[in-house]
Design a protein around this motif. Structure first.
Motif, short mmCIF file in Angstrom:
data_model
loop_
_atom_site.label_atom_id
_atom_site.label_comp_id
_atom_site.label_asym_id
_atom_site.label_seq_id
_atom_site.Cartn_x
_atom_site.Cartn_y
_atom_site.Cartn_z
N THR A 278 -30.80 -15.83 -3.67
CA THR A 278 -31.19 -14.37 -3.39
C THR A 278 -29.80 -13.06 -3.43
N LEU A 279 -30.12 -12.53 -4.28
CA LEU A 279 -28.52 -11.28 -4.96
C LEU A 279 -28.55 -9.97 -4.32
N ILE A 280 -27.81 -9.75 -3.65
CA ILE A 280 -27.94 -8.90 -3.35
C ILE A 280 -27.34 -7.08 -3.94
N VAL A 281 -27.97 -6.28 -4.03
CA VAL A 281 -27.61 -5.49 -4.80
C VAL A 281 -27.28 -3.46 -4.23
N ALA A 291 -27.18 1.62 1.76
CA ALA A 291 -28.11 1.02 1.35
C ALA A 291 -28.08 -0.14 -0.11
N LEU A 292 -29.19 -1.28 0.78
CA LEU A 292 -29.01 -2.24 -0.15
C LEU A 292 -30.14 -2.95 -0.40
N ASP A 324 -18.32 -7.91 1.77
CA ASP A 324 -17.79 -7.90 2.82
C ASP A 324 -19.65 -7.08 3.43
N GLU A 325 -20.16 -6.22 2.10
CA GLU A 325 -20.70 -5.40 2.34
C GLU A 325 -22.33 -6.52 2.58
N ILE A 326 -21.50 -7.89 2.37
CA ILE A 326 -23.17 -8.44 2.66
C ILE A 326 -23.23 -9.18 4.32
N HIS A 333 -22.39 -14.61 4.41
CA HIS A 333 -22.17 -14.17 3.27
C HIS A 333 -23.41 -14.72 2.65
N ALA A 334 -23.02 -14.06 1.17
CA ALA A 334 -23.24 -14.54 0.64
C ALA A 334 -23.08 -15.82 -0.05
#
Length: 569
Positions: A278-281, A291-292, A324-326, A333-334
Motif C-alpha cells: 500500500t503506497l501512500i501518495v 490530501a493523501l 511522517d506524513e503517513i 508507519h510505512a
RNA sequence: CGGGGUAUAGCGCAGUCUGGUAGCGCACCUGCUUUGGGAGCAGGGAGUCGGGAGUUCAAAUCUCUCUACCCCGACCA
C-alpha cells in the motif's frame, strides 16, 4: 576508391568508454570518432553510410509527397516564448545569447519554426495537406548521453510536420507516414516493430514508435508473439490476473520490525504475490489540509508512475508521502499500512483486486493481517485501476495470449499534434468558405544518425560490422594481397577495380602495403558486403576468391566471372 | 540531480600508496628481413602527466580547488 587515399583510422583497441557493439565497432572501424560527451565526428566511411540512409529516407518521403526544406538550427527565444515552450523545455534545450545579448537556442525540435514558416508561406486550404520535412543536426543537452550514436547530444534527425484542415486528411498522412517508415526500415534491412506509444487519457490520440530490435536497446517492449500487439513496457496495459485461492479467515499477526514485502513474505512464509503493498501518495486535495491517497499493488508488481499520475485524484507529478506524513494521517508507519479500514481514497490495481486472500499491513505498527478479502474486509469503497508495469507472461491487452519482452532502439516516432502550435502561433489558412482556421498538425521524427548505430547493433559479429547492402559504405572490398611485391596481383586488382566501378559498383580497393592478416582483419571489421581477395596463389590457377561478409563460404572464380557476378547481381 | 570512479603520447594502460624530474603495448616514421588471418629485429618521432593554486631543495606522485569524462541510481512500505 583506393584505401590508401582515405582516412580510415581502424583501431585494435576500442576506447575505454565504449560499451555497446555499435559504439565499439563504429569507432574501431574508423566510421566515427568522439569529440566530446555525446558528440561525434563522422569520418569518410561513416559519411558514406549516413548518405545512404539519407538517400533512402528522402526517396521514401518523396514517394508520399513530403517536401524537403531546411530550417535554421539557431532559433530566437521569441519564437519559443510564443509557444510557451521557452520555459517548459528546461535544461535539455541549449540556450545561448548573441552579441546584442538576445536569447537563442539550439533547436532540439522544430514545431515552432515549421509552424511559423508555414504560416508565412501558405495561406489557402488549396495548398493542404502540406507535408514538410528536413534532415538536420539537432542538439539536446541530455542528462546522460551514452552508447555512442545511440544517445548522443548532437545527432542528425529527419523531422517532418504535416498540416491539415481536418482529421481525415491528417489520418491519411499519418497512415502514409507509418507505411513510409516501415518501407525505410525494410529497405535498410532491419528487424523492427511499430509499437503503440502513450495512448493518452483520451485514448484516440494516435502515436506510434518504431523500434529496431536489439539487445542493447534502451527501451523495453512488450509484445504478443501471437498478434501484432506491441507496446512500450512503460505504456503497455496490464490485464487483471485471476486468483484461484480459497477465501480464508482474517487474522492479525505480530510482525515486529518486518517492513518490506520481501521480509513480510519471508517472515510469514507466503509468496510475494499473495501480499499487497500500500503506497501512500499525495492526492489532488483542496484547502490547506494535506490530501493523501492509497495505491494498492500486488507485492510482486511494480508501480507504473506514469499510469498512476494519470488517475483522477492523484497529484501530478507523483509525490510519495513521507513516513511522517503517513504516521500523522494513519497512526502507523510505512511498512505496516494496508487497505483495510484506511481513511483514504483507495486505488487498487486490477490484479491486487483479484486476490481472494491476501496479506497486508494492519495500519498498526508491527502488525500485519493475513487472510484478508476485499469484499468481506474492505467492502466496495475502492476503485479498481491499472497502475502496474506489465510483466512477462501477462495477457496481452488484445487478448491474444501471454506477453513477451524484448529490447528495442527507438528510431522513429510519429504522432498527431492537433492545433496546439498553429493556435499558439496564431497561424491560420482560409478554408473554402473564406474563414480563417487553424490547421491541425502531425509530427514525424526519424533518427538518421541513431539508425546507423541500430544497424550495427543488429548486424555484427565478433570480427566486425556486417553492413546490409542498402547502407554499406561500399559494395565491394577488393583485397589485394602483397600487391606491392606482385605485379600480377597489382595489375589484376587495378583491372577489377576499374571494371567494377565502370559497372556502377562502389569499390574499396585495399592497395596498402600491409600484410595479408592486417587487410583481412580490417576488411572484417569494416564489414563491406562483398569481398574479393586477389593473391598470387589464386592467380596461378587463374582465379580470385569471392566471399560475402555474411556468409562463411568462399568461391573461387575467374576475375571476369567475378565482375559479371557482382554487376549482374 | 544524488552516489561512485577516472584523467599520464593518437588508442589501451603502468607508474601515484612510499615525492627524486616519465614508461610499456599497439599505432606512426626509417632500414633490413618477412609476407594468405592483426610479423620480427634495429633505430626514431611524439607527452603543458586535465587546468590553477599550495607544501617542498624537489610534485605525475602530497594538499586545496576548478574542469572534463565514465559508471550506477532516480519504484520505498
Amino acid at each position: 576508391m583506393k584505401y590508401s587515399a582515405l582516412v580510415i583510422p581502424t583501431l585494435r583497441d576500442a576506447p575505454a568508454d565504449a560499451e555497446v557493439a555499435s559504439h565499439i565497432l563504429l569507432t574501431r572501424a574508423g566510421f566515427i570518432r568522439r569529440q566530446a560527451a555525446g558528440s561525434y565526428h563522422w569520418l569518410p566511411l561513416g559519411m558514406r553510410v549516413l548518405a545512404k540512409v539519407q538517400r533512402i529516407v528522402r526517396a521514401e518521403l518523396a514517394r508520399i509527397g513530403a517536401q524537403e526544406v531546411l530550417m535554421p538550427v539557431v532559433q530566437p527565444a521569441e519564437l519559443w516564448r510564443r509557444s510557451g515552450r521557452w520555459d517548459v523545455m528546461g535544461a535539455e534545450m541549449l540556450r545561448l545569447a548573441d552579441r546584442q545579448n538576445r536569447d537563442y537556442c539550439l533547436s532540439p525540435t522544430q514545431e515552432e519554426a515549421v509552424t511559423e514558416l508555414f504560416g508565412r508561406t501558405v495561406g489557402s486550404y488549396k495548398q493542404l495537406p502540406c507535408n514538410l520535412y528536413h534532415i538536420q543536426t539537432k542538439f539536446r543537452d541530455e542528462i546522460r548521453p551514452r552508447f555512442g550514436l545511440m544517445r548522443a547530444r548532437e545527432f542528425i534527425m529527419k523531422d517532418g510536420y504535416s498540416f491539415h484542415l481536418d482529421e481525415r486528411s491528417l489520418d491519411e498522412t499519418y497512415a502514409d507516414m507509418y507505411s513510409c517508415y516501415a518501407a525505410i526500415l525494410d529497405r535498410i534491412g532491419l528487424r523492427y516493430r511499430a509499437v503503440e506509444a502513450d495512448p493518452g487519457a483520451m485514448g484516440d490520440n494516435d502515436s506510434h514508435e518504431f523500434h529496431v530490435l536489439a539487445a542493447a536497446g534502451e527501451d523495453r517492449l512488450a509484445y504478443s508473439p501471437a498478434s501484432d500487439y506491441a507496446a512500450n513496457v512503460e505504456k503497455a496495459e496490464a490485464a487483471a490476473i485471476a486468483d484461484d485461492a480459497e477465501v480464508e479467515d482474517l487474522a492479525k499477526v505480530p510482525t515486529p520490525g518486518v517492513k518490506t514485502i520481501e521480509d513480510v513474505a519471508a517472515f510469514l512464509g507466503v509468496e510475494q504475490r499473495r501480499c499487497v503493498k500500500t503506497l501512500i501518495v499525495h492526492a489532488t486535495g483542496s484547502g490547506d489540509h494535506l490530501a493523501l491517497a492509497a495505491l494498492v499493488l500486488r507485492g510482486d508488481h511494480k508501480l507504473n508512475e506514469a499510469k498512476a499520475m494519470r488517475l483522477n485524484g492523484v497529484r501530478r507529478p507523483l509525490v510519495f508521502a513521507t513516513d511522517d506524513e503517513i504516521h500523522a494521517a494513519l497512526g502507523a508507519h510505512a511498512g505496516s499500512i494496508g487497505p483495510i479500514d484506511i481513511p483514504l481514497p483507495l486505488l487498487v490495481d486490477r490484479s491486487a483486486a483479484e486476490l481472494a486472500s491476501f496479506v497486508c499491513g494492519a495500519n498498526q505498527d508491527d502488525y500485519h493481517l493475513v487472510g484478508a478479502n476485499w469484499q468481506r474486509d474492505v467492502g466496495t469503497d475502492f476503485q479498481t485501476v491499472d497502475i502496474r508495469n506489465v510483466v512477462e507472461g501477462d495477457s496481452a491487452a488484445d487478448g491474444s495470449g501471454p506477453l513477451r519482452f524484448m529490447r528495442g532502439i527507438e528510431v522513429g516516432h510519429i504522432f498527431k499534434l492537433g492545433a496546439k502550435y498553429t493556435r499558439a502561433l496564431n497561424v491560420t489558412v482560409q478554408d473554402a468558405a473564406g474563414q480563417d482556421t487553424a490547421p491541425i498538425m502531425g509530427c514525424y521524427g526519424f533518427g538518421v544518425s541513431r539508425i546507423v548505430a541500430a544497424v550495427v547493433e543488429q548486424w555484427h559479429d565478433d570480427d566486425g560490422i556486417i553492413w546490409p547492402e542498402a547502407v554499406a559504405p561500399f559494395a565491394v572490398h577488393l583485397v589485394a594481397l602483397n600487391n606491392s611485391r606482385s605485379v600480377a596481383v597489382q595489375s589484376t586488382a587495378e583491372d577489377l577495380h576499374e571494371q567494377l566501378e565502370a559497372g556502377g559498383l562502389e569499390v574499396l580497393f585495399d592497395d596498402r602495403d600491409e600484410r595479408p592478416g592486417v587487410k583481412f582483419a580490417d576488411a572484417d571489421l569494416i564489414g563491406i558486403p562483398h569481398r574479393i581477395t586477389i593473391g598470387e596463389r589464386g592467380l596461378k590457377e587463374g582465379v580470385v576468391e569471392y566471399r560475402r561478409r555474411d556468409a562463411a563460404t568462399m568461391e573461387k572464380l575467374s576475375p571476369s566471372m567475378t565482375v559479371r557476378r557482382l554487376i549482374d547481381r
